[in-house]
Design a protein around this motif. Sequence first.
Motif, mmCIF file in Angstrom:
data_model
loop_
_atom_site.group_PDB
_atom_site.id
_atom_site.type_symbol
_atom_site.label_atom_id
_atom_site.label_comp_id
_atom_site.label_asym_id
_atom_site.label_seq_id
_atom_site.Cartn_x
_atom_site.Cartn_y
_atom_site.Cartn_z
ATOM 1 N N ASN A 250 0.828 -1.205 0.000
ATOM 2 C CA ASN A 250 0.000 0.000 0.000
ATOM 3 C C ASN A 250 0.868 1.265 0.000
ATOM 4 N N GLU A 251 2.007 1.196 0.681
ATOM 5 C CA GLU A 251 2.940 2.329 0.654
ATOM 6 C C GLU A 251 3.423 2.590 -0.769
ATOM 7 N N ASN A 254 0.490 4.058 -2.812
ATOM 8 C CA ASN A 254 0.192 5.438 -2.420
ATOM 9 C C ASN A 254 1.263 6.405 -2.914
ATOM 10 N N ASN A 255 2.536 5.999 -2.788
ATOM 11 C CA ASN A 255 3.617 6.862 -3.273
ATOM 12 C C ASN A 255 3.518 7.057 -4.782
ATOM 13 N N GLN A 257 0.808 6.890 -6.569
ATOM 14 C CA GLN A 257 -0.337 7.750 -6.824
ATOM 15 C C GLN A 257 0.018 9.215 -6.592
ATOM 16 N N ASP A 258 0.747 9.489 -5.517
ATOM 17 C CA ASP A 258 1.128 10.872 -5.217
ATOM 18 C C ASP A 258 1.984 11.470 -6.337
ATOM 19 N N LYS A 269 -7.892 9.085 -10.097
ATOM 20 C CA LYS A 269 -7.266 8.290 -9.040
ATOM 21 C C LYS A 269 -7.554 6.803 -9.234
ATOM 22 N N ASN A 273 -4.732 3.970 -9.549
ATOM 23 C CA ASN A 273 -4.679 2.821 -8.645
ATOM 24 C C ASN A 273 -4.790 1.505 -9.397
ATOM 25 N N LYS A 320 -7.659 -1.543 -1.901
ATOM 26 C CA LYS A 320 -7.357 -2.123 -0.591
ATOM 27 C C LYS A 320 -7.801 -3.578 -0.530
#
Length: 342
Positions: A250-251, A254-255, A257-258, A269, A273, A320
């Motif tokens: 997930n890290e 998320n990174n 995605q950022d 988004k 994802n 998730k």
Amino acid sequence: VYWCTLYFVDSLIGNTGVRKRLQNIFRSSKCPHAFILAGPRGVGKFSFVLGAARDLLNAGGGGHPDLHVIKKEDVAWSSNPALQRKKQTNIPLDLLRERMIGGTTSDGVKHGAVVYRTPALGDKKVFIIDEAELLDESGQNALLKTLEEPPKDTLIFLITPREDRLLQTVVSRCHLYSFGPLNRDEMLRWSSGVGKSGVMSDWLCDWSLGSPGVYEEGEFSGVECLFNDINPFLQNPNSTDTIAVVGRINEYLNNRQDVVLSENPNVSKEAVNRRGVELLLRVFGWQSKQMIHNGVGVGVLCSEMISNIEQQGYANISTKVLVESLVVRWRGLCSGNNKSVV
């Protein structure tokens, strides 16, 4: 006669046969007007067509008024404020009307059909629709008239990794050419040519399944670091805490995605994802292939499970849930082995 020297495309690697066939067709006086170039993402379809178009138009490396490229990101430059604010998930019909086929858009503005205009320079013009599968059914149907009655001075290219998402009526009006992944020697030649080498470069060549574009996408997002971190779990799921593996994945997502959103705030988004999960599944898929190669029978079951997770991703199940399902199911399939699965 669509004759050209095609200097640019001769520098590409891979898919030599299909590229040569297309080059011969472009040189022919009987060149068709509509093409579909299908095949995996990142193997050079768009690069080939863009280079061929520039050569056809004698455009060199710069822009040209008769070269029209349509992508989902182009909504940001639309004259329609509603399109400008739209998340870049597809190629809207309004954008197609603005940039190619003409007609009245949702803001009430009537647009002329650019595709039927006389070339600004020379005697031909080229339209390239990238990720053409992102045209919805209404957009594809609106394109049909142009494909059925194309201007004689125009070439139209639909580029797609998923020709199965194109309407059969669209496919039947185009000449379909399929590109495939680069083989290992071609990938190594490509990576060496762009200054990439070493153990992780070799791993990325394998992981990317013959796609230079995917290689660069994975390198940019740090997928090799993710692989190094979760490799103990992939090899022996009983040795690593499942929660920690889910957290590390997930890290990574998320990174990624950022970074993507920082470069393009209007990108979807959900699409970011979904693509992140696709890259992740390649990591697990690479490991399952190693298992199969080494005679570990569960590797086949793992491959089937990965395909199932991928299909769930297309069904818009949350990232998730997909990640947790992937990790738990991998551990469940592989934990029966008392030793490493490789």
